[in-house]
Write a protein that holds these residues in place. Structure first.
Motif, PDB file in Angstrom:
ATOM      1  N   MET A 276       0.859  -1.190   0.000  1.00 64.28           N
ATOM      2  CA  MET A 276       0.000   0.000   0.000  1.00 64.28           C
ATOM      3  C   MET A 276       0.888   1.229   0.000  1.00 64.28           C
ATOM      4  O   MET A 276       1.787   1.376   0.822  1.00 64.28           O
ATOM      5  N   GLU A 277       0.557   2.127  -0.922  1.00 67.76           N
ATOM      6  CA  GLU A 277       1.488   3.172  -1.342  1.00 67.76           C
ATOM      7  C   GLU A 277       1.480   4.447  -0.513  1.00 67.76           C
ATOM      8  O   GLU A 277       1.612   5.535  -1.077  1.00 67.76           O
ATOM      9  N   HIS A 278       1.340   4.370   0.834  1.00 68.74           N
ATOM     10  CA  HIS A 278       1.372   5.617   1.610  1.00 68.74           C
ATOM     11  C   HIS A 278       2.695   6.331   1.371  1.00 68.74           C
ATOM     12  O   HIS A 278       3.759   5.753   1.629  1.00 68.74           O
ATOM     13  N   ALA A 308       7.906  -1.893  -7.894  1.00 69.15           N
ATOM     14  CA  ALA A 308       7.762  -0.868  -8.937  1.00 69.15           C
ATOM     15  C   ALA A 308       6.333  -0.314  -8.958  1.00 69.15           C
ATOM     16  O   ALA A 308       6.123   0.879  -9.201  1.00 69.15           O
ATOM     17  N   HIS A 309       5.356  -1.170  -8.684  1.00 71.45           N
ATOM     18  CA  HIS A 309       3.953  -0.737  -8.651  1.00 71.45           C
ATOM     19  C   HIS A 309       3.739   0.312  -7.552  1.00 71.45           C
ATOM     20  O   HIS A 309       3.232   1.402  -7.817  1.00 71.45           O
ATOM     21  N   GLU A 310       4.144  -0.020  -6.331  1.00 70.38           N
ATOM     22  CA  GLU A 310       3.909   0.911  -5.220  1.00 70.38           C
ATOM     23  C   GLU A 310       4.717   2.196  -5.409  1.00 70.38           C
ATOM     24  O   GLU A 310       4.257   3.286  -5.078  1.00 70.38           O
ATOM     25  N   THR A 311       5.923   2.066  -5.956  1.00 67.47           N
ATOM     26  CA  THR A 311       6.749   3.260  -6.167  1.00 67.47           C
ATOM     27  C   THR A 311       6.130   4.152  -7.246  1.00 67.47           C
ATOM     28  O   THR A 311       6.119   5.383  -7.108  1.00 67.47           O
ATOM     29  N   SER A 312       5.569   3.549  -8.293  1.00 67.06           N
ATOM     30  CA  SER A 312       4.896   4.342  -9.336  1.00 67.06           C
ATOM     31  C   SER A 312       3.740   5.161  -8.756  1.00 67.06           C
ATOM     32  O   SER A 312       3.451   6.268  -9.214  1.00 67.06           O
ATOM     33  N   HIS A 313       3.083   4.595  -7.748  1.00 63.44           N
ATOM     34  CA  HIS A 313       1.947   5.305  -7.147  1.00 63.44           C
ATOM     35  C   HIS A 313       2.343   6.656  -6.554  1.00 63.44           C
ATOM     36  O   HIS A 313       1.499   7.538  -6.396  1.00 63.44           O
ATOM     37  N   LEU A 314       3.625   6.832  -6.179  1.00 64.40           N
ATOM     38  CA  LEU A 314       4.007   8.109  -5.573  1.00 64.40           C
ATOM     39  C   LEU A 314       3.729   9.250  -6.540  1.00 64.40           C
ATOM     40  O   LEU A 314       3.360  10.348  -6.144  1.00 64.40           O
ATOM     41  N   LYS A 331      -5.254   5.161 -11.159  1.00 63.92           N
ATOM     42  CA  LYS A 331      -3.961   5.031 -10.476  1.00 63.92           C
ATOM     43  C   LYS A 331      -3.427   3.606 -10.606  1.00 63.92           C
ATOM     44  O   LYS A 331      -2.226   3.391 -10.757  1.00 63.92           O
ATOM     45  N   GLU A 332      -4.318   2.599 -10.556  1.00 61.32           N
ATOM     46  CA  GLU A 332      -3.843   1.211 -10.638  1.00 61.32           C
ATOM     47  C   GLU A 332      -3.317   0.880 -12.039  1.00 61.32           C
ATOM     48  O   GLU A 332      -2.372   0.131 -12.196  1.00 61.32           O
ATOM     49  N   VAL A 333      -3.967   1.448 -13.059  1.00 60.31           N
ATOM     50  CA  VAL A 333      -3.516   1.120 -14.416  1.00 60.31           C
ATOM     51  C   VAL A 333      -2.103   1.656 -14.654  1.00 60.31           C
ATOM     52  O   VAL A 333      -1.259   0.965 -15.207  1.00 60.31           O
ATOM     53  N   PHE A 334      -1.832   2.884 -14.203  1.00 61.95           N
ATOM     54  CA  PHE A 334      -0.485   3.418 -14.393  1.00 61.95           C
ATOM     55  C   PHE A 334       0.527   2.632 -13.564  1.00 61.95           C
ATOM     56  O   PHE A 334       1.632   2.348 -14.024  1.00 61.95           O
ATOM     57  N   ALA A 335       0.140   2.292 -12.329  1.00 60.03           N
ATOM     58  CA  ALA A 335       1.077   1.556 -11.467  1.00 60.03           C
ATOM     59  C   ALA A 335       1.450   0.225 -12.121  1.00 60.03           C
ATOM     60  O   ALA A 335       2.627  -0.151 -12.138  1.00 60.03           O
ATOM     61  N   ASN A 336       0.488  -0.488 -12.697  1.00 56.88           N
ATOM     62  CA  ASN A 336       0.816  -1.778 -13.307  1.00 56.88           C
ATOM     63  C   ASN A 336       1.488  -1.631 -14.676  1.00 56.88           C
ATOM     64  O   ASN A 336       2.382  -2.392 -15.015  1.00 56.88           O
ATOM     65  N   VAL A 394      -9.792  -4.000 -12.909  1.00 56.99           N
ATOM     66  CA  VAL A 394      -9.069  -2.757 -12.638  1.00 56.99           C
ATOM     67  C   VAL A 394      -7.549  -2.964 -12.707  1.00 56.99           C
ATOM     68  O   VAL A 394      -6.820  -2.154 -13.271  1.00 56.99           O
ATOM     69  N   TYR A 395      -7.059  -4.074 -12.159  1.00 59.13           N
ATOM     70  CA  TYR A 395      -5.609  -4.288 -12.080  1.00 59.13           C
ATOM     71  C   TYR A 395      -5.020  -4.926 -13.332  1.00 59.13           C
ATOM     72  O   TYR A 395      -3.884  -4.645 -13.694  1.00 59.13           O
ATOM     73  N   GLN A 396      -5.754  -5.855 -13.965  1.00 58.43           N
ATOM     74  CA  GLN A 396      -5.137  -6.638 -15.036  1.00 58.43           C
ATOM     75  C   GLN A 396      -5.670  -6.334 -16.431  1.00 58.43           C
ATOM     76  O   GLN A 396      -4.926  -6.403 -17.392  1.00 58.43           O
TER      77      GLN A 396
HETATM   78 ZN   LIG Z   1      -1.892  -0.097  -6.538  1.00 58.38          ZN
END
Ligand SMILES: [Zn+2]
Length: 774
Positions: A276-278, A308-314, A331-336, A394-396
């Motif tokens: 989780m990308e806090h 890489a996913h959680e870091t992209s969320h920043l 946000k999930e599409v860009f992270a993945n 949403v994720y895949q």
């Molecule tokens: Zn995510």
């Protein structure tokens, strides 16, 4: 009638400007507050006793500007008995708490700056309290359970936190601690003010944490952990290296330096998500970060993609946030999408088209082919249902769609578009139509109608029937019906196809055609047997084994002997062998195989060149105990003696009773899981449910199906985002009987007005069972 009431409510809002007080956070309430409130700041303090049995206490001061007077609703779910005092602009007020809100009368507020102070008792649920450990997890709408707030993503705020904790605990939050003092066994900490973040990203953890600090070019990263196994701790530098590489990639791609003052992460035992990308306090699941001995490519890739996913969320989600959770997919599409791109250069030997297909297409099809599928972008009227919009679509599915968009624009134009999107909305909020407007300037293609087809509509597109092998590029998405001739060609030639993604895509097409009755499960199984004996690519083999797990019941003896043969054969690549071995452990029925597996477990001596992890021995112990009730106590004693880490010991003791040969004990385990206080560590609960409903025990587990379905609304109310789907999947996945299917059908029939988003989860989870008993 419902529509009429809705119209009346709208009229009422329009006339009086007052939004009705109702549970959750309605879209209307969120819109009304976003239009009135600005310049929001929270001062929060929490006092946390060491024992999870003793209540915490909290104080919140909110400062903000109002551009118009009038009644204001503050979100706070615990209710009036949890509010001690309320002070509005210096005056103590009587507390009007109802329908999960504290209602502030308009007369107490003023146009311009306002200040509210509330002292309260937080609910324990979002604090995830255990012995020596606690962490907040507020996504998507749990902040209002922890403290009084305006719980909506488009009211970003600066947070100042102070904590009072036991003196030997360590605390981490979104920003650095600025002051720390000790007195009589307690530690008092205050943290720097955060940049503007939404409530769902506010976070802290406190407890007994160990730390590992890293730094390169003035960019420090601290990793917090509780792991004790030296072999696992030796992986910390590699974890850091991947964090560092992700940060470099993102800064370079976006042209924007890390948008938050620090990057720390916390590896939590039994964490309910992958991560989780806090900002400043990213949480990760321990089993996803610390890999077993001799990890497979799939496990290694999965860790890097998660980091890489959680870091992209920043950048995508944290710095630029969706306006409302109907756009959480943005946000999930860009992270993945970016996680896949960041991972490629770190694993140059991996065929990424194969990895993308197994990661995205295969998992998206699992939901998209079911009656419970949904469009990528879903309507959301109340934030209390936001947890249900998450899923494989949403994720895949969305990254497949994003790749199409990037291919349409071309990589350079796409990157320019993304950069201008980030610059325009940095530290603010954005919507999907806002992004499409920006990208539209970079192409002549009709993005709006493309977006309508892929984003607003649901289901797998169905292509015309094909006489040749379809989607050999593995870049397409959907159901490709095959003629008999194409099917025969596919079965005969799949093993000979040159590229791994061609073989994988062909297996996926055969599987979908099997589900549509175009070939039999026995044909599919014999195709998988031939393919698995010849397959050298571990990623393709692991997906083929996944398909085998669905069709093996049609010819169990043949499937079992194949798995046995693959796991013993030293000419088979090691990673294919270990994947086959893990399937064998779950599926085996033959006594001679069970005897051999017992020998391996007992002596910790696997077949030559087969590397087993401590998790493999745990699974072996469980599967052996199920099959050998008379030896259960001996197995328990020996397996338990091998565990030294206290968190793993707690998990073992929680899970083990689910294996009892005594139905009475298992019934009481199941009954205990119906109480929310026993569901605090969700991954452990899922493991219990899987064991209680193990295929070998399914006849005795039929009693659990209806109560588990009945509990779903409560699971949604008390559990975190992925728990409703995981709960029902864990319950149903071991069942394949006609009785089980008819119990589910009967339950669905008797709940015609069930909440649709939650119903979708049940339809997705029950699809394999209902389909096999059609
Ligand atoms: Zn995510």
């Amino acid at each position: 009638m419902k529509k009429l009431l809705f119209l009346l409510a709208c009229l009422l809002t329009a006339c009086t400007g007052v939004v009705p007080v109702e549970n959750g956070v309605s879209r209307d309430l969120a819109r009304e507050r976003a239009a009135r409130i600005s310049n929001l700041k929270y001062d929060l303090s929490f006092t946390i006793p060491a024992s999870p049995e003793e209540p915490c206490s909290g104080c919140a001061t909110l400062r903000f500007n109002l551009d118009r007077k009038g009644q204001l609703q503050l979100d706070f779910r615990p209710g009036s008995q949890a509010v001690q005092t309320l002070i509005v602009n210096g005056r103590e007020m009587s507390i009007d708490a109802r329908e999960e809100h504290i209602v502030i009368p308009g007369r107490a507020l003023r146009k311009g700056p306002n200040e509210l102070s509330v002292s309260f008792t937080p609910d324990d649920t979002p604090l995830n309290r255990r012995q020596d450990l606690l962490y907040t997890l507020l996504v998507p709408d749990r902040a209002r359970t922890l403290f009084p707030c305006f719980d909506q993503p488009d009211l970003k705020a600066r947070f100042s936190l102070s904590l009072d904790i036991p003196e030997d605990w360590v605390a981490v939050s979104n920003s650095e601690a600025k002051e720390e003092s000790l007195s009589v066994g307690r530690k008092h900490l205050s943290f720097q003010e955060t940049p503007p973040i939404p409530t769902y990203l506010f976070a802290f953890t406190a407890g007994r944490w160990n730390t590992a600090a890293f730094e390169r070019d003035g960019r420090p990263v601290t990793i917090y952990y509780r792991e004790t196994d030296p072999a696992k701790l030796a992986q910390l530098p590699e974890i850091y290296r991947q964090i560092d590489a992700s940060l470099d990639w993102l800064e370079d791609y976006t042209g924007i330096p890390l948008p938050f003052p620090k990057y720390d992460c916390v590896i939590v035992p039994g964490f309910q998500f992958g991560g989780m990308e806090h900002p400043g306090a990213i949480l990760f699941n321990d089993t996803r970060m610390f890999l077993p001995e001799a990890p497979t490519d799939a496990e290694k890739l999965s860790r890097t993609e998660l980091i890489a996913h959680e870091t992209s969320h920043l950048w995508f989600g944290d710095a630029v946030t969706m306006e409302w959770f109907d756009d959480v997919w943005t946000k999930e599409v860009f992270a993945n999408h970016f996680a896949a791109l960041i991972t490629r250069p770190l694993f140059p030997e991996i065929d990424y088209r194969t990895q993308d297909f197994r990661n995205f297409n295969i998992r998206a099809y699992e939901e998209d082919r079911t009656a419970g599928t949904n469009p990528i972008r879903q309507r959301l009227d109340n934030l209390q249902d936001a947890g249900l919009v998450y899923g494989n679509i949403v994720y895949q599915k969305s990254p497949v769609v994003m790749r199409m968009l990037s291919d349409t624009l071309g990589a350079d134009a796409f990157r320019e578009g993304i950069r201008s999107y980030l610059q325009r909305y940095l530290y603010g909020n954005a919507t999907w139509p806002g992004l499409i407007d920006i990208l539209d300037q970079y192409t002549d293609a009709d993005l709006k109608s493309w977006s309508h087809r892929w984003v607003e509509e649901s289901g797998m597109p169905v292509y015309p029937e094909s006489d040749v092998l379809p989607n050999l590029s593995a870049l397409g998405y959907g159901y490709y019906p095959m003629t008999e001739r194409a099917i025969v060609t596919a079965i005969d030639s799949v093993t000979a196809l040159e590229e791994p993604y061609q073989r994988l895509s062909t297996l996926a097409n055969l599987y979908e055609n099997m589900l549509h009755g175009r070939l039999s499960p026995a044909q599919m199984l014999s195709c998988l047997c031939g393919e698995l004996r010849a397959e050298r690519n571990p990623l393709v083999a692991s997906s083929a084994l996944g398909y085998l797990g669905y069709v093996w019941r049609y010819c169990p003896a043949e499937a079992e002997s194949l798995l046995y043969e693959l796991s013993r054969n030293r000419d088979i690549p090691a990673q294919v062998r270990i994947s086959a071995f893990r399937s064998l452990v779950h599926l085996h029925r033959e006594t001679v195989v069970d005897d051999e597996l017992r020998g391996i477990w007992l002596r910790q001596q696997p077949w030559p060149d087969l590397d087993l992890s401590s998790e493999d021995y745990h699974t072996l112990a469980c599967e052996l105990a199920l099959r050998r009730p008379q030896e259960m106590d001996e197995i328990r004693t020996l397996q338990r003696s091998r565990i030294t880490n206290p968190d793993r010991l707690a998990r073992f003791d929680f899970v083990w009773p689910s294996l009892s040969p005594d139905k009475f004990v298992r019934d009481s385990v199941f009954a205990s899981l119906l109480e929310p206080e026993n569901r605090a560590t969700e991954p452990w609960v899922q493991e219990c449910l899987r064991l209680l409903n193990h295929p070998l025990r399914q006849a005795e587990a039929l009693d659990y199906i209806v109560p588990a379905l009945d509990e779903m609304q409560e699971i949604q109310r008390t559990g975190d985002i992925f728990f409703p789907k995981n709960w029902i999947v864990a319950t149903l996945s071991g069942h394949d009987s006609e009785e089980a299917a008819s119990l589910v059908r009967g339950w669905l029939g008797s709940h015609p007005d069930y909440p649709p988003l939650l119903l979708n989860k049940i339809l997705q989870a029950s699809d394999p069972l209902l389909r096999s008993r059609d």
